[in-house]
Design an enzyme around this catalytic site. Structure first.
Site, PDB file in Angstrom:
ATOM      1  N   ASP A 210       0.845  -1.191   0.000  1.00 56.14           N
ATOM      2  CA  ASP A 210       0.000   0.000   0.000  1.00 56.14           C
ATOM      3  C   ASP A 210       0.883   1.244   0.000  1.00 56.14           C
ATOM      4  OD1 ASP A 210       0.068   1.143   3.115  1.00 56.14           O
ATOM      5  OD2 ASP A 210       0.459  -1.002   2.951  1.00 56.14           O
ATOM      6  N   ASP A 212       1.672   4.563   2.083  1.00 57.35           N
ATOM      7  CA  ASP A 212       1.527   4.942   3.489  1.00 57.35           C
ATOM      8  C   ASP A 212       0.544   6.113   3.595  1.00 57.35           C
ATOM      9  OD1 ASP A 212       2.602   4.111   6.068  1.00 57.35           O
ATOM     10  OD2 ASP A 212       3.386   6.144   6.213  1.00 57.35           O
TER      11      ASP A 212
END
Length: 290
Positions: A210, A212
């Site tokens: 992902d 952050d």
């Protein structure tokens, strides 16, 4: 010279190696306590492999409670010559997207609650971690990733945070904008430092799950998307690992970057002043120089 033996430390989602012959889970004891789990040993394309799940099977250890010293000690004790660390991480860069892998070459260590050295009172040592990963082994991992069809980035700075919580928005922006970090994770430190003390070549393969919290779309990413990416990363990691035996020589020659001789001038305590109890615990890690 000795035989090459590849050690894989598997992070979130990576709990096994596909295709191992004579696969056996073994309990290896360490004077530094119990490791995260038993180690899985076997042979892949005529190269000996050792697998250690960093968090234990079932994911029982948090990043702060992983027994890093015991893990590195048992890998050294069983004869591992090269460690490939595989771990999930978040990205600070648009071009380093979820599903991509990064070969880490630098760290900033922000962990505060972990034992970070095998050495201490009674046997003091200082090793260099200016270049904390092995370039030779990093090159091998890059080639393996390309063969496996994985989008790979060569070189990156990994911010190691304590966790288990993720970073605040302010922290995320600081690490990205002011510190110039590329990815963030919770487990490669002190692992890389300990591997250097144990004179084992170490490469870090960071698998991005992902962006952050700095990213404007971060809030739109739900846990299901992260889990889907994590599963895809795990499959890719296993594909990368399958390529390694063909890229590493069966006979292990000395590391051109001196990873396997990191303790040559590191121990400062005079022999007559060394603590025999600590020296005994260092039998695998530093037996070559002690």
């Amino acid at each position: 010279m000795t035989k090459t033996k590849i050690g894989i430390i598997g992070g979130s989602g990576v709990y096994e190696i596909d295709g191992l012959k004579n696969a056996t889970w073994q309990n290896i004891e360490s004077p530094w306590g119990a490791p995260s789990d038993h180690v899985l040993t076997g042979v892949l394309d005529d190269i000996e492999m050792v697998f250690l799940p960093r968090h234990g099977r079932g994911h029982v250890h948090s990043p702060s409670t992983v027994p890093y010293r015991a893990n590195i000690d048992v890998l050294k004790r069983i004869g591992v010559t090269d460690i490939i660390s595989v771990s999930a991480c978040g990205s600070f860069r648009e071009d380093m997207a979820p599903g991509h892998f990064v070969i880490i070459d630098q760290f900033i260590d922000r962990t505060i609650a972990r034992e970070k050295s095998f050495f201490g009172t009674g046997c003091v040592a200082h090793v260099s971690v200016a270049h904390p990963t092995c370039p030779r082994l990093g090159d091998v991992c890059e080639t393996a990733a390309k063969i496996a069809g994985i989008t790979i980035h060569k070189g990156g700075t990994y911010l190691a945070m304590e966790g288990p919580q993720f970073s605040t928005l302010a922290e995320s922006k600081m690490y990205r904008e002011n510190w110039g970090c590329d990815v963030i994770g919770m487990t490669n430190m002190p692992e890389a430092k300990l591997a250097r003390e144990a004179e084992i070549c170490y490469a870090s393969v960071a698998m991005i799950t992902d962006y952050d919290s700095w990213h404007p779309d971060h809030g739109a990413v739900d846990i299901n998307q992260i889990i889907t990416t994590l599963r895809g990363n795990s499959e890719n990691a296993r594909s990368l690992i399958k390529q390694l035996p063909a890229l590493l020589d069966h006979i292990r020659t000395p590391c051109p970057h001196n990873c396997d001789r990191a303790l040559d001038h590191a121990i400062m305590t005079k022999p007559e002043s060394r603590d025999p109890t600590l020296v005994a615990k260092l039998d695998a890690v530093a037996g070559r120089v002690l």
